[in-house]
Design a protein around this motif. Structure first.
Motif, PDB file in Angstrom:
ATOM      1  N   ASP A 126       0.725  -1.229  -0.072  1.00  0.00           N
ATOM      2  CA  ASP A 126       0.152  -0.090  -0.077  1.00  0.00           C
ATOM      3  C   ASP A 126       0.873   1.308   0.141  1.00  0.00           C
ATOM      4  OD1 ASP A 126      -2.907  -1.020   0.499  1.00  0.00           O
ATOM      5  OD2 ASP A 126      -1.967  -1.852   1.849  1.00  0.00           O
ATOM      6  N   VAL A 127       0.231   2.391  -0.737  1.00  0.00           N
ATOM      7  CA  VAL A 127       0.767   3.683  -0.834  1.00  0.00           C
ATOM      8  C   VAL A 127      -0.292   4.528  -0.364  1.00  0.00           C
ATOM      9  CG1 VAL A 127       2.272   5.360  -1.716  1.00  0.00           C
ATOM     10  CG2 VAL A 127       2.768   3.055  -2.352  1.00  0.00           C
ATOM     11  N   VAL A 128      -0.371   5.398   0.482  1.00  0.00           N
ATOM     12  CA  VAL A 128      -1.321   6.200   0.921  1.00  0.00           C
ATOM     13  C   VAL A 128      -0.854   7.460   1.344  1.00  0.00           C
ATOM     14  CG1 VAL A 128      -3.435   6.650   2.492  1.00  0.00           C
ATOM     15  CG2 VAL A 128      -2.924   4.212   1.511  1.00  0.00           C
ATOM     16  N   ALA A 129      -1.524   8.692   0.810  1.00  0.00           N
ATOM     17  CA  ALA A 129      -0.973   9.958   1.189  1.00  0.00           C
ATOM     18  C   ALA A 129      -1.303  10.218   2.447  1.00  0.00           C
ATOM     19  CB  ALA A 129      -1.551  11.060   0.295  1.00  0.00           C
ATOM     20  N   VAL A 130      -0.598  10.689   3.525  1.00  0.00           N
ATOM     21  CA  VAL A 130      -0.917  11.067   5.023  1.00  0.00           C
ATOM     22  C   VAL A 130      -2.409  11.839   4.936  1.00  0.00           C
ATOM     23  CG1 VAL A 130      -0.546  12.429   6.936  1.00  0.00           C
ATOM     24  CG2 VAL A 130       1.287  11.109   5.926  1.00  0.00           C
ATOM     25  N   ILE A 131      -2.641  12.728   3.855  1.00  0.00           N
ATOM     26  CA  ILE A 131      -3.826  13.606   3.817  1.00  0.00           C
ATOM     27  C   ILE A 131      -5.004  12.817   3.395  1.00  0.00           C
ATOM     28  CG2 ILE A 131      -2.709  15.708   4.075  1.00  0.00           C
ATOM     29  CD1 ILE A 131      -3.081  16.338   1.301  1.00  0.00           C
TER      30      ILE A 131
ATOM     31  N   ASN B 148     -13.389  19.358  11.814  1.00  0.00           N
ATOM     32  CA  ASN B 148     -13.657  20.749  11.770  1.00  0.00           C
ATOM     33  C   ASN B 148     -13.722  20.858  10.263  1.00  0.00           C
ATOM     34  OD1 ASN B 148     -12.420  23.228  10.588  1.00  0.00           O
ATOM     35  ND2 ASN B 148     -12.579  23.653  13.002  1.00  0.00           N
ATOM     36  N   ARG B 149     -14.981  21.657   9.769  1.00  0.00           N
ATOM     37  CA  ARG B 149     -15.317  21.565   8.436  1.00  0.00           C
ATOM     38  C   ARG B 149     -14.314  22.420   7.592  1.00  0.00           C
ATOM     39  NH1 ARG B 149     -21.142  23.939   6.294  1.00  0.00           N
ATOM     40  NH2 ARG B 149     -20.710  23.987   3.738  1.00  0.00           N
ATOM     41  N   GLY B 150     -14.063  23.650   8.162  1.00  0.00           N
ATOM     42  CA  GLY B 150     -13.100  24.333   7.434  1.00  0.00           C
ATOM     43  C   GLY B 150     -11.603  23.809   6.981  1.00  0.00           C
ATOM     44  N   TYR B 151     -11.121  22.857   8.112  1.00  0.00           N
ATOM     45  CA  TYR B 151      -9.829  22.198   7.722  1.00  0.00           C
ATOM     46  C   TYR B 151     -10.085  21.091   6.872  1.00  0.00           C
ATOM     47  CZ  TYR B 151      -7.282  24.906  11.562  1.00  0.00           C
ATOM     48  OH  TYR B 151      -6.478  25.753  12.018  1.00  0.00           O
ATOM     49  N   ARG B 152     -11.425  20.394   7.150  1.00  0.00           N
ATOM     50  CA  ARG B 152     -11.598  19.270   6.149  1.00  0.00           C
ATOM     51  C   ARG B 152     -11.605  19.612   4.595  1.00  0.00           C
ATOM     52  NH1 ARG B 152     -15.728  17.807   8.697  1.00  0.00           N
ATOM     53  NH2 ARG B 152     -17.458  18.466   7.517  1.00  0.00           N
ATOM     54  N   THR B 153     -12.145  21.153   4.606  1.00  0.00           N
ATOM     55  CA  THR B 153     -12.415  21.618   3.021  1.00  0.00           C
ATOM     56  C   THR B 153     -10.962  21.689   2.596  1.00  0.00           C
ATOM     57  OG1 THR B 153     -14.641  22.621   3.545  1.00  0.00           O
ATOM     58  CG2 THR B 153     -13.195  23.510   1.680  1.00  0.00           C
TER      59      THR B 153
ATOM     60  N   ARG C 117      -6.176  17.355  -4.184  1.00  0.00           N
ATOM     61  CA  ARG C 117      -6.073  17.526  -5.537  1.00  0.00           C
ATOM     62  C   ARG C 117      -4.921  17.602  -6.200  1.00  0.00           C
ATOM     63  NH1 ARG C 117     -11.624  20.989  -6.144  1.00  0.00           N
ATOM     64  NH2 ARG C 117     -13.025  19.633  -5.046  1.00  0.00           N
ATOM     65  N   PHE C 118      -3.935  18.058  -5.623  1.00  0.00           N
ATOM     66  CA  PHE C 118      -2.452  18.455  -6.338  1.00  0.00           C
ATOM     67  C   PHE C 118      -1.645  17.341  -5.868  1.00  0.00           C
ATOM     68  CE2 PHE C 118      -4.736  22.373  -5.320  1.00  0.00           C
ATOM     69  CZ  PHE C 118      -4.754  23.260  -6.626  1.00  0.00           C
ATOM     70  N   ARG C 119      -1.178  16.721  -6.843  1.00  0.00           N
ATOM     71  CA  ARG C 119      -0.052  15.573  -6.661  1.00  0.00           C
ATOM     72  C   ARG C 119       1.186  15.818  -5.886  1.00  0.00           C
ATOM     73  NH1 ARG C 119       2.463  11.789 -11.530  1.00  0.00           N
ATOM     74  NH2 ARG C 119       3.691  10.482 -10.121  1.00  0.00           N
ATOM     75  N   THR C 120       1.616  17.130  -5.913  1.00  0.00           N
ATOM     76  CA  THR C 120       2.947  17.449  -5.237  1.00  0.00           C
ATOM     77  C   THR C 120       2.424  17.516  -3.688  1.00  0.00           C
ATOM     78  OG1 THR C 120       3.533  18.915  -7.058  1.00  0.00           O
ATOM     79  CG2 THR C 120       4.412  19.076  -4.965  1.00  0.00           C
ATOM     80  N   MET C 121       1.346  18.001  -3.310  1.00  0.00           N
ATOM     81  CA  MET C 121       1.021  17.998  -1.942  1.00  0.00           C
ATOM     82  C   MET C 121       0.630  16.521  -1.414  1.00  0.00           C
ATOM     83  SD  MET C 121       1.175  20.838  -0.987  1.00  0.00           S
ATOM     84  CE  MET C 121       0.537  20.752   0.423  1.00  0.00           C
ATOM     85  N   ARG C 122      -0.035  15.647  -2.344  1.00  0.00           N
ATOM     86  CA  ARG C 122      -0.479  14.425  -2.009  1.00  0.00           C
ATOM     87  C   ARG C 122       0.656  13.507  -1.657  1.00  0.00           C
ATOM     88  NH1 ARG C 122      -3.911  14.453  -6.264  1.00  0.00           N
ATOM     89  NH2 ARG C 122      -2.606  12.882  -7.178  1.00  0.00           N
ATOM     90  N   ASP C 123       2.034  13.861  -2.620  1.00  0.00           N
ATOM     91  CA  ASP C 123       3.082  12.974  -2.378  1.00  0.00           C
ATOM     92  C   ASP C 123       4.049  13.450  -1.259  1.00  0.00           C
ATOM     93  OD1 ASP C 123       1.784  11.230  -4.305  1.00  0.00           O
ATOM     94  OD2 ASP C 123       3.125  11.978  -5.845  1.00  0.00           O
ATOM     95  N   SER C 124       3.885  14.672  -0.886  1.00  0.00           N
ATOM     96  CA  SER C 124       4.895  15.188   0.043  1.00  0.00           C
ATOM     97  C   SER C 124       5.010  14.382   1.413  1.00  0.00           C
ATOM     98  CB  SER C 124       4.390  16.585   0.269  1.00  0.00           C
ATOM     99  OG  SER C 124       3.276  16.623   1.151  1.00  0.00           O
TER     100      SER C 124
END
Length: 264
Positions: A224-229, A237-242, A249-256
Motif C-alpha cells: 500500500d501507498v497512501v497519502a497522509v492527507i 472541523n469543516r474548514g480544515y476538512r475543506t 487534488r494536487f499531486r505534489t501535496m499528496r505525495d509530500s
C-alpha cells in the motif's frame, strides 16, 4: 510519590507535540485517533515541560496530518494484529505514543516499544507494565536490538516519524537486517518527498519511488501507498476538512507525506 519526569530538550521535546495533538483530538466531538491516554500523560509530562507544551499549542493548527497519520497506522496495525494474533509488533521510535494500549492487542502478541534509553525511562513513569509488553532502550539504527526479537513469529515493524531522520545508508542497512533476521511480517512507515525535505532541511532520507525499497531488498513487496492527507474526511472541523480536500487534488501535496506498507 511517583517519580517526576525530567524536562525534555532539543528533539526530545517534540515528543510532546503529537501527544498534545492527540489530547486535543480526544476532546473533540469526533476524535480521529481516540487516544484516551494522551491527556493524562500530557498532564504529568507537561508540568516539567511547559515551554514545549506552549509551542505545541501554538502549532495546533497543524495537528491534522499527524493525527491522520496516526489513525491510518493504527488501522494497519490492527489489521496485522487481527491476522496474526500470535505475532510480534516492534514500534521504532515509540516516543510517548500509546498505540500498545489504545489498540485491541491480543494477550498472545509480543509488543516491543523501542526508543532512546532516556525516552524509554520516561515511558516507564507514565505507562503501566503488562504481560507481553517490553521496552527496549536503543537507537533504531543500532542493529543490536534485533537480537531481542523472536525470529520465528510474524512481525510488524512500525516506524512512525523515524526513517526520514536516518541517513540513506542506515535506512538501507536497517531494512536488510530486518528481513535477514525475521522470517515473515510487514514493514510500515511514513516517508517524506524530496521537495518537502529540501524546504525543511530536517530530513536526511527521502521517499521517492516506493518501489525503490523492493529493488534494494527483493524480500520486500509493496502492499500500500497512501497519502497522509488521504483520509481528510475524518477531520471533524469543516474548514480544515475543506482545506485538505483541496490540497489533496494536487499531486505534489499528496505525495509530500506518504504512508507505505510492505510485506516480507
Amino acid at each position: 510519590m511517583d517519580a517526576q519526569p525530567d524536562q525534555l530538550s532539543g528533539v526530545r521535546a517534540t515528543l510532546l507535540y503529537t501527544l498534545y495533538y492527540r489530547a486535543l483530538d480526544q476532546r473533540s466531538a469526533a476524535p480521529i485517533v481516540g487516544d484516551a491516554w494522551a491527556a493524562g500523560v500530557l498532564d504529568r509530562i507537561g508540568r516539567a515541560n511547559r515551554r514545549a507544551v506552549r509551542t505545541a499549542k501554538l502549532g495546533s493548527s497543524g495537528r491534522f496530518p499527524p493525527l491522520l497519520r496516526a489513525r491510518r497506522l493504527d488501522d494497519w496495525t490492527q489489521d496485522f494484529l487481527d491476522l496474526h494474533p500470535d505475532g510480534s509488533v516492534v514500534q521504532l521510535g515509540c516516543g510517548l505514543d500509546s498505540r500498545a494500549f489504545r489498540l485491541d492487542v491480543p494477550e498472545t502478541v509480543n509488543w516491543y516499544d523501542l526508543d532512546f534509553p532516556d525516552v524509554i525511562e520516561l515511558r516507564r513513569q507514565v505507562y503501566p507494565a503488562r504481560a507481553g509488553y517490553r521496552l527496549i532502550g536503543s537507537s533504531a539504527s543500532d542493529p543490536g536490538w534485533l537480537a531481542e526479537i523472536p525470529a520465528d513469529r510474524p512481525t510488524l515493524i512500525l516506524a512512525e516519524g523515524v526513517l526520514p531522520y536516518l541517513a540513506p545508508d542506515d535506512v538501507r542497512r536497517l531494512t536488510t537486517e530486518l528481513t535477514d533476521r525475521l522470517t515473515s511480517g510487514e514493514l510500515i512507515f511514513d516517508g517524506v518527498a524530496g521537495p518537502t525535505a529540501r524546504m525543511t532541511r530536517l530530513f536526511r532520507w527521502t521517499l521517492g519511488d516506493p518501489h525503490e525499497l523492493e529493488r534494494w531488498n527483493p524480500r520486500l513487496t509493496l502492499l500500500d501507498v497512501v497519502a497522509v492527507i488521504h483520509d481528510f474526511d475524518r477531520i471533524p472541523n469543516r474548514g480544515y476538512r475543506t482545506q485538505f480536500r483541496l490540497l489533496s487534488r494536487f499531486r505534489t501535496m499528496r505525495d509530500s507525506l506518504r504512508l507505505v506498507r510492505y510485506r516480507f
